[in-house]
Design a protein around this motif. Structure first.
Motif, PDB file in Angstrom:
ATOM      1  N   GLY A 151       0.865  -1.139  -0.074  1.00  0.00           N
ATOM      2  CA  GLY A 151      -0.268  -0.012   0.050  1.00  0.00           C
ATOM      3  C   GLY A 151       1.063   1.194   0.092  1.00  0.00           C
ATOM      4  O   GLY A 151       2.114   1.398  -0.114  1.00  0.00           O
ATOM      5  N   LEU A 152       0.073   2.456   0.127  1.00  0.00           N
ATOM      6  CA  LEU A 152       1.083   3.707   0.178  1.00  0.00           C
ATOM      7  C   LEU A 152       1.399   4.315   1.461  1.00  0.00           C
ATOM      8  O   LEU A 152       0.686   3.697   2.605  1.00  0.00           O
ATOM      9  N   TYR A 169       6.380   8.847  -5.080  1.00  0.00           N
ATOM     10  CA  TYR A 169       5.892   9.778  -5.884  1.00  0.00           C
ATOM     11  C   TYR A 169       5.923  11.099  -4.971  1.00  0.00           C
ATOM     12  O   TYR A 169       5.878  11.080  -3.815  1.00  0.00           O
ATOM     13  N   ALA A 172      -5.157  17.255   1.606  1.00  0.00           N
ATOM     14  CA  ALA A 172      -5.366  16.119   0.549  1.00  0.00           C
ATOM     15  C   ALA A 172      -4.342  16.435  -0.522  1.00  0.00           C
ATOM     16  O   ALA A 172      -4.136  17.597  -0.543  1.00  0.00           O
ATOM     17  N   LEU A 173      -4.000  15.369  -1.409  1.00  0.00           N
ATOM     18  CA  LEU A 173      -3.086  15.499  -2.254  1.00  0.00           C
ATOM     19  C   LEU A 173      -3.596  15.555  -3.747  1.00  0.00           C
ATOM     20  O   LEU A 173      -4.293  14.184  -3.897  1.00  0.00           O
ATOM     21  N   ASP A 174      -3.739  16.388  -4.414  1.00  0.00           N
ATOM     22  CA  ASP A 174      -4.676  16.585  -5.545  1.00  0.00           C
ATOM     23  C   ASP A 174      -3.784  16.178  -6.673  1.00  0.00           C
ATOM     24  O   ASP A 174      -4.453  15.817  -7.801  1.00  0.00           O
ATOM     25  N   TRP A 197      -0.543  14.363  -8.655  1.00  0.00           N
ATOM     26  CA  TRP A 197       0.621  13.127  -8.224  1.00  0.00           C
ATOM     27  C   TRP A 197       1.695  13.219  -9.652  1.00  0.00           C
ATOM     28  O   TRP A 197       0.894  13.297 -10.520  1.00  0.00           O
ATOM     29  N   GLY A 198       3.161  12.895  -9.274  1.00  0.00           N
ATOM     30  CA  GLY A 198       3.627  12.551 -10.483  1.00  0.00           C
ATOM     31  C   GLY A 198       3.500  11.256 -10.748  1.00  0.00           C
ATOM     32  O   GLY A 198       2.700  10.549 -10.279  1.00  0.00           O
ATOM     33  N   ARG A 199       4.232  10.719 -11.893  1.00  0.00           N
ATOM     34  CA  ARG A 199       3.893   9.560 -11.940  1.00  0.00           C
ATOM     35  C   ARG A 199       4.951   8.352 -11.296  1.00  0.00           C
ATOM     36  O   ARG A 199       4.771   7.168 -11.535  1.00  0.00           O
ATOM     37  N   ALA A 243      -9.114  12.108   3.399  1.00  0.00           N
ATOM     38  CA  ALA A 243      -9.150  11.782   1.778  1.00  0.00           C
ATOM     39  C   ALA A 243      -9.251  10.225   1.479  1.00  0.00           C
ATOM     40  O   ALA A 243      -9.017   9.442   2.304  1.00  0.00           O
ATOM     41  N   TYR A 256      -8.549   7.926  -2.004  1.00  0.00           N
ATOM     42  CA  TYR A 256      -7.977   7.866  -3.458  1.00  0.00           C
ATOM     43  C   TYR A 256      -8.142   6.624  -4.055  1.00  0.00           C
ATOM     44  O   TYR A 256      -8.572   5.643  -3.435  1.00  0.00           O
ATOM     45  N   GLN A 299      -6.589   4.228  -6.865  1.00  0.00           N
ATOM     46  CA  GLN A 299      -5.557   3.819  -7.695  1.00  0.00           C
ATOM     47  C   GLN A 299      -5.648   2.614  -8.546  1.00  0.00           C
ATOM     48  O   GLN A 299      -5.951   1.516  -8.119  1.00  0.00           O
ATOM     49  N   LYS A 336      -0.008   3.104 -11.815  1.00  0.00           N
ATOM     50  CA  LYS A 336      -0.445   4.228 -12.150  1.00  0.00           C
ATOM     51  C   LYS A 336      -0.460   5.030 -10.802  1.00  0.00           C
ATOM     52  O   LYS A 336      -0.568   4.457  -9.412  1.00  0.00           O
ATOM     53  N   ALA A 337      -0.240   6.536 -10.765  1.00  0.00           N
ATOM     54  CA  ALA A 337      -0.212   7.028  -9.392  1.00  0.00           C
ATOM     55  C   ALA A 337      -1.867   7.158  -8.774  1.00  0.00           C
ATOM     56  O   ALA A 337      -2.866   7.088  -9.488  1.00  0.00           O
ATOM     57  N   PRO A 338      -2.002   7.281  -7.561  1.00  0.00           N
ATOM     58  CA  PRO A 338      -3.381   7.705  -6.858  1.00  0.00           C
ATOM     59  C   PRO A 338      -3.981   8.770  -7.424  1.00  0.00           C
ATOM     60  O   PRO A 338      -3.272   9.665  -7.979  1.00  0.00           O
ATOM     61  N   LEU A 340      -6.898  11.567  -6.523  1.00  0.00           N
ATOM     62  CA  LEU A 340      -7.759  12.090  -5.329  1.00  0.00           C
ATOM     63  C   LEU A 340      -9.309  11.914  -5.835  1.00  0.00           C
ATOM     64  O   LEU A 340      -9.685  12.499  -6.760  1.00  0.00           O
ATOM     65  N   TYR A 357      -7.761   4.027  -1.283  1.00  0.00           N
ATOM     66  CA  TYR A 357      -7.136   4.152  -0.001  1.00  0.00           C
ATOM     67  C   TYR A 357      -7.817   5.176   0.772  1.00  0.00           C
ATOM     68  O   TYR A 357      -8.122   6.289   0.026  1.00  0.00           O
ATOM     69  N   GLN A 378      -6.830   8.162   3.831  1.00  0.00           N
ATOM     70  CA  GLN A 378      -5.618   8.985   4.253  1.00  0.00           C
ATOM     71  C   GLN A 378      -5.988  10.000   5.208  1.00  0.00           C
ATOM     72  O   GLN A 378      -6.810  10.832   4.731  1.00  0.00           O
ATOM     73  N   PHE A 437      -1.897   6.206   5.610  1.00  0.00           N
ATOM     74  CA  PHE A 437      -3.029   5.670   4.727  1.00  0.00           C
ATOM     75  C   PHE A 437      -3.733   4.338   5.374  1.00  0.00           C
ATOM     76  O   PHE A 437      -2.741   3.837   6.167  1.00  0.00           O
ATOM     77  N   GLN A 488      -4.778   0.527   4.835  1.00  0.00           N
ATOM     78  CA  GLN A 488      -4.056  -0.581   3.932  1.00  0.00           C
ATOM     79  C   GLN A 488      -4.666  -0.620   2.510  1.00  0.00           C
ATOM     80  O   GLN A 488      -3.936  -1.615   1.961  1.00  0.00           O
TER      81      GLN A 488
END
Lengths: 123, 107
Positions: free
Chosen positions: A44-45, A95, A109-111, A113-115, B34, B36, B38, B42-44, B46, B87, B89, B98, B100
Motif C-alpha cells: 500500500g501507500l 511519488y 489532501a493530495l490532488d 501526483w507525479g508518475r 481523503a 484515493y 489507484q 498508476k499514481a493515486p 484524489l 485508500y 488517508q 494511509f 491498508q
C-alpha cells in the motif's frame, strides 16, 4: 496543465544514497506544500515526508526520520528528497504530490501526483 | 501515530451495485480525511477530500461521509472502470497515514 515529474530513482546498494527530484509546472509552486509518498512492490501507500510552501516546516515518517531530508528550491519549482543510509525496505516507487489548497496547513489532501520514480536498494 | 483501518480488504461486487468502504481512525481526526483511487501501475487519484467534498471532475456516483473516527466511501452504481484499489488517508496530524487499501473486485 498542472504537472509533477519525478526523477533520480535507480539501483543503489544498501547503505548508499540517492537524491530524488520533483519538478513542477502549471501552478504557483511556492504557494503549495508538497509531499513524498512511496509504495513498496505489491504493498500500500506510505506517506514519507512533507514540506511547507516556504520550506520552513518539514515532517517525516518515523521510518525515514534521520535518514531522509526533504527540501525545495522555489525559483526552480523543484522539491527534493535526499535519501541516505538506504535499506532494502526503502525499495519502492516514490511519488511526489501537491496539496489541494494553497497557503494552507501542511497536512492536506493530495490532488496532483507525479508518475513516480523507482528506487531499488539491493546488493 | 494515527492508525487507519479500512474494511473490507477485498470487496466483490457487480456492475450497478452500490458499495461502501469503511475507514476507521485510531483517534479523532475531525474531517481531515481523503479517499484515493489507484489503478495498477498508476499514481493515486484524489476522489474525496475533507471527508465529503468531491474533487473536481470525479463522477457524482462517488460520495464520502463521516467525521471523528469513522468514515465511508460509497459508490452508488458501480461502473467497470471502478474495479480497482481504494485508500483512505488522514491528514489531521503527521505522519499522514494511509489505510491498508481496499481492492474492489468483479463478482
Amino acid at each position: 496543465e498542472v504537472q509533477l515529474l519525478e526523477s533520480g530513482g535507480g539501483l543503489v546498494q544498501p547503505g548508499g544514497s540517492l537524491r530524488l527530484s520533483c519538478t513542477a509546472s502549471g501552478f504557483t509552486f511556492s504557494s503549495y506544500a508538497m509531499s513524498w509518498v512511496r509504495q513498496a512492490p505489491g504493498k500500500g501507500l506510505e506517506w514519507v515526508s512533507g514540506i511547507s510552501g516556504s520550506g520552513g516546516t518539514t515532517f517525516y515518517a518515523d521510518s525515514v526520520k534521520g535518514r531522509f531530508t526533504i527540501s525545495r528550491d522555489n525559483p526552480k519549482n523543484t522539491v527534493y528528497l535526499q535519501m541516505n543510509s538506504l535499506r532494502a525496505e526503502d525499495t519502492a516507487v516514490y511519488y511526489c504530490a501537491k496539496v489541494i489548497v494553497p497557503a494552507a496547513r501542511l497536512g492536506n489532501a493530495l490532488d496532483i501526483w507525479g508518475r513516480g520514480t523507482t528506487v531499488t536498494v539491493s546488493s | 501515530d494515527i492508525q487507519m483501518t479500512q474494511s473490507p480488504s477485498t470487496l466483490s461486487a457487480s456492475v450497478g451495485d452500490r458499495v461502501t468502504i469503511t475507514c476507521r481512525a485510531s483517534q479523532t481526526i475531525s474531517s481531515w480525511l481523503a479517499w484515493y483511487q489507484q489503478k495498477p501501475g498508476k499514481a493515486p487519484k484524489l476522489l474525496i477530500y475533507k471527508a465529503s467534498s468531491l474533487e473536481t471532475g470525479v463522477p457524482s456516483r462517488f460520495s464520502g461521509g463521516g467525521s471523528g473516527t469513522d468514515f465511508t466511501l460509497t459508490i452508488s452504481s458501480l461502473q467497470p472502470d471502478d474495479f480497482t484499489t481504494y485508500y483512505c488517508q488522514q491528514y489531521s496530524s503527521y505522519p499522514y497515514t494511509f489505510g491498508q487499501g481496499t481492492k474492489l473486485e468483479i463478482k
